[in-house]
Design a protein around this motif. Structure first.
Motif, PDB file in Angstrom:
ATOM      1  N   MET A 221       0.584  -1.096  -0.050  1.00  0.00           N
ATOM      2  CA  MET A 221       0.360  -0.082  -0.044  1.00  0.00           C
ATOM      3  C   MET A 221       0.202   1.259  -0.296  1.00  0.00           C
ATOM      4  O   MET A 221       0.674   2.247  -0.329  1.00  0.00           O
ATOM      5  CB  MET A 221      -0.850   0.155   0.763  1.00  0.00           C
ATOM      6  CG  MET A 221      -2.184  -0.856   1.193  1.00  0.00           C
ATOM      7  SD  MET A 221      -3.134   0.035  -0.071  1.00  0.00           S
ATOM      8  CE  MET A 221      -3.886   1.453   0.247  1.00  0.00           C
TER       9      MET A 221
ATOM     10  N   PRO B 185      -4.384   7.485   0.049  1.00  0.00           N
ATOM     11  CA  PRO B 185      -6.329   7.450   0.137  1.00  0.00           C
ATOM     12  C   PRO B 185      -6.880   8.829   0.426  1.00  0.00           C
ATOM     13  O   PRO B 185      -6.639   9.348   0.967  1.00  0.00           O
ATOM     14  CB  PRO B 185      -6.827   6.294   0.412  1.00  0.00           C
ATOM     15  CG  PRO B 185      -5.625   5.754   1.170  1.00  0.00           C
ATOM     16  CD  PRO B 185      -4.375   6.163   0.801  1.00  0.00           C
TER      17      PRO B 185
ATOM     18  N   THR C 248     -10.844   6.060   3.560  1.00  0.00           N
ATOM     19  CA  THR C 248     -10.789   4.563   3.955  1.00  0.00           C
ATOM     20  C   THR C 248     -12.204   3.752   4.528  1.00  0.00           C
ATOM     21  O   THR C 248     -13.009   4.474   5.266  1.00  0.00           O
ATOM     22  CB  THR C 248      -9.651   4.455   4.999  1.00  0.00           C
ATOM     23  OG1 THR C 248      -8.657   5.229   3.959  1.00  0.00           O
ATOM     24  CG2 THR C 248      -9.919   3.087   5.001  1.00  0.00           C
TER      25      THR C 248
ATOM     26  N   THR D 109     -13.002  -0.479   1.703  1.00  0.00           N
ATOM     27  CA  THR D 109     -12.468   0.011   0.037  1.00  0.00           C
ATOM     28  C   THR D 109     -11.876   1.295   0.156  1.00  0.00           C
ATOM     29  O   THR D 109     -11.737   2.147   2.118  1.00  0.00           O
ATOM     30  CB  THR D 109     -14.319   0.740  -0.234  1.00  0.00           C
ATOM     31  OG1 THR D 109     -14.711   1.864   0.620  1.00  0.00           O
ATOM     32  CG2 THR D 109     -15.417  -0.111  -0.352  1.00  0.00           C
ATOM     33  N   TYR D 110     -11.228   1.971  -0.792  1.00  0.00           N
ATOM     34  CA  TYR D 110     -10.458   3.253  -0.614  1.00  0.00           C
ATOM     35  C   TYR D 110     -11.156   3.797  -2.105  1.00  0.00           C
ATOM     36  O   TYR D 110     -11.405   3.817  -2.556  1.00  0.00           O
ATOM     37  CB  TYR D 110      -8.978   3.000  -0.311  1.00  0.00           C
ATOM     38  CG  TYR D 110      -8.194   1.780   0.696  1.00  0.00           C
ATOM     39  CD1 TYR D 110      -7.411   2.535   1.291  1.00  0.00           C
ATOM     40  CD2 TYR D 110      -8.489   0.577  -0.141  1.00  0.00           C
ATOM     41  CE1 TYR D 110      -7.579   1.360   2.219  1.00  0.00           C
ATOM     42  CE2 TYR D 110      -8.006  -0.228   1.013  1.00  0.00           C
ATOM     43  CZ  TYR D 110      -7.205   0.216   2.153  1.00  0.00           C
ATOM     44  OH  TYR D 110      -6.893  -1.019   2.812  1.00  0.00           O
TER      45      TYR D 110
ATOM     46  N   SER E  59      -5.729  -8.357  -3.845  1.00  0.00           N
ATOM     47  CA  SER E  59      -6.811  -6.653  -3.063  1.00  0.00           C
ATOM     48  C   SER E  59      -6.096  -5.051  -3.818  1.00  0.00           C
ATOM     49  O   SER E  59      -5.615  -5.622  -4.873  1.00  0.00           O
ATOM     50  CB  SER E  59      -6.310  -6.701  -2.242  1.00  0.00           C
ATOM     51  OG  SER E  59      -5.077  -7.047  -1.345  1.00  0.00           O
ATOM     52  N   THR E  60      -6.617  -4.487  -3.255  1.00  0.00           N
ATOM     53  CA  THR E  60      -6.142  -2.858  -3.510  1.00  0.00           C
ATOM     54  C   THR E  60      -4.908  -2.719  -3.695  1.00  0.00           C
ATOM     55  O   THR E  60      -4.734  -2.036  -4.474  1.00  0.00           O
ATOM     56  CB  THR E  60      -6.913  -2.180  -2.090  1.00  0.00           C
ATOM     57  OG1 THR E  60      -8.097  -2.008  -2.014  1.00  0.00           O
ATOM     58  CG2 THR E  60      -6.197  -0.601  -2.491  1.00  0.00           C
TER      59      THR E  60
ATOM     60  N   TRP F 103      -3.059  -2.011  -7.845  1.00  0.00           N
ATOM     61  CA  TRP F 103      -3.528  -0.696  -8.761  1.00  0.00           C
ATOM     62  C   TRP F 103      -2.254  -0.718  -9.017  1.00  0.00           C
ATOM     63  O   TRP F 103      -2.731   0.538  -9.100  1.00  0.00           O
ATOM     64  CB  TRP F 103      -5.285  -0.004  -8.277  1.00  0.00           C
ATOM     65  CG  TRP F 103      -6.159  -1.753  -8.580  1.00  0.00           C
ATOM     66  CD1 TRP F 103      -6.628  -1.977  -7.520  1.00  0.00           C
ATOM     67  CD2 TRP F 103      -6.346  -2.394  -9.290  1.00  0.00           C
ATOM     68  NE1 TRP F 103      -7.681  -2.834  -7.887  1.00  0.00           N
ATOM     69  CE2 TRP F 103      -7.894  -3.167  -8.948  1.00  0.00           C
ATOM     70  CE3 TRP F 103      -5.880  -2.597 -11.314  1.00  0.00           C
ATOM     71  CZ2 TRP F 103      -8.106  -3.643 -10.342  1.00  0.00           C
ATOM     72  CZ3 TRP F 103      -6.922  -2.774 -12.169  1.00  0.00           C
ATOM     73  CH2 TRP F 103      -7.694  -3.349 -11.061  1.00  0.00           C
TER      74      TRP F 103
ATOM     75  N   THR G 212     -11.275   1.603  -4.784  1.00  0.00           N
ATOM     76  CA  THR G 212     -10.729   0.210  -4.709  1.00  0.00           C
ATOM     77  C   THR G 212     -11.844  -0.679  -3.699  1.00  0.00           C
ATOM     78  O   THR G 212     -11.588  -0.203  -2.354  1.00  0.00           O
ATOM     79  CB  THR G 212      -9.548   0.162  -4.892  1.00  0.00           C
ATOM     80  OG1 THR G 212      -9.192   0.673  -3.215  1.00  0.00           O
ATOM     81  CG2 THR G 212      -8.388   1.199  -6.051  1.00  0.00           C
TER      82      THR G 212
ATOM     83  N   ASP H 211     -11.680  -4.257  -1.874  1.00  0.00           N
ATOM     84  CA  ASP H 211     -11.496  -5.138  -1.348  1.00  0.00           C
ATOM     85  C   ASP H 211     -12.322  -6.087  -1.667  1.00  0.00           C
ATOM     86  O   ASP H 211     -13.162  -6.865  -1.086  1.00  0.00           O
ATOM     87  CB  ASP H 211     -10.486  -4.760  -0.200  1.00  0.00           C
ATOM     88  CG  ASP H 211      -8.997  -5.206  -0.163  1.00  0.00           C
ATOM     89  OD1 ASP H 211      -8.543  -4.553  -1.212  1.00  0.00           O
ATOM     90  OD2 ASP H 211      -8.640  -4.716   1.114  1.00  0.00           O
TER      91      ASP H 211
END
Length: 289
Positions: free
Chosen positions: A23, A29, A32, A44-45, A65-66, A69, A85, A87
């Motif tokens: 991350m 982000p 969150t 989610t973010y 997961s996130t 990206w 994004t 998860d």
């Protein structure tokens, strides 16, 4: 069916450490959120601006997961929309499954409840691999939530999952030596060495320490694909081991409003191989939609 989860406290701690490391390679982000759904809590973010229109919503592949990206967020954010994004429930990440997911309706329900809980509709949904299946599945069950649909080498959606992909999944679930698991990840990623990248180390930690409890993706019928109404982009990787690329690209043409592209030089990890090309195609789809 059992509920997915980490095999031990130590396994979760190892995964979270790898997750946090990966991350750190993403932009910070802006928000969150942990969204309560009928099947568990979904992490989610949100990245980028908050009030410029419906966001891009990104769904990762299985065992991911996130952080997957990391290479995509800078170019996707240049499109000018917020990026959210997710998860996936039942996969290694910071979402926590509490109820068995038994089939496509359940998959669409928890994802739809996540977007509802965030107050989102008319989103531009983008899915990679199993995330592509999840995105197409939501388009079939909750078309009201989508403005556009992007599928990046979607697994079990427009092409049947092949023997190579089944072999990859089998190896991923066995307690094999670390070097074997790393070679397996490199195979699906077109030769990239997972251990050399934070995201790869995170995926490996999840594969070794998380017990998945997902039903096998239900293969959509021709009629279901023809019923997808959202403007769509389908990108098939020419070097994919998930399905037969040519047949998958041909069948993707059943989606009425789809632009279908076969990228001969791409592996199943095409999002990381060609982040700018992906963003350019998504920007064009968003503008048209």
């Amino acid at each position: 069916m059992a509920v997915g989860g980490f095999t031990s406290t130590a396994a979760r701690e190892r995964f979270v450490a790898a997750y946090d490391e990966a991350m750190a390679e993403l932009p910070a982000p802006a928000a969150t959120d942990d969204v309560e759904t009928s099947f568990g809590t979904v992490r989610t973010y949100r990245f980028g601006p908050a009030e410029v229109g419906p966001p891009l919503v990104l769904l990762p592949g299985t065992a991911s997961s996130t952080p997957v990206w990391a290479d995509n967020l800078p170019s996707l954010l240049r499109i000018g929309l917020p990026v959210v994004t997710v998860d996936l429930l039942g996969e290694p990440g910071l979402s926590e499954q509490t109820r068995a997911i038994t089939g496509p309706a359940d998959q669409a329900r928890w994802l739809g409840e996540t977007l509802d809980g965030l107050g989102l509709s008319g989103v531009h949904l983008l899915g990679l691999s199993f995330g592509g299946w999840s995105a197409a599945n939501l388009a079939m069950h909750r078309p009201d939530l989508l403005a556009s649909l992007t599928l990046l080498d979607p697994a079990g959606t427009v092409g049947r999952i092949g023997v190579k992909a089944v072999l990859f999944s089998l190896v991923a679930t066995l307690p094999l030596p670390k070097r074997v698991q790393q070679a397996n990840l490199s195979w699906i990623a077109g030769g990239a060495r997972a251990e050399e990248h934070a995201v790869g180390r995170m995926i490996e930690a999840g594969m070794r320490g998380y017990r998945r409890a997902q039903p096998f993706p239900t293969y959509p019928t021709d009629a279901q694909l023809r019923a997808i109404t959202a403007p769509a982009l389908v990108v098939i990787a020419g070097r994919s081991i998930i399905h037969h690329p040519g047949r998958a690209a041909a069948r993707a043409g059943l989606i009425p409003n789809a632009t279908v592209e076969l990228w001969p030089d791409a592996s199943h990890a095409l999002n990381g191989e060609f982040p700018d090309r992906v963003a350019d195609r998504v920007a064009a789809l968003v503008a048209a939609a």
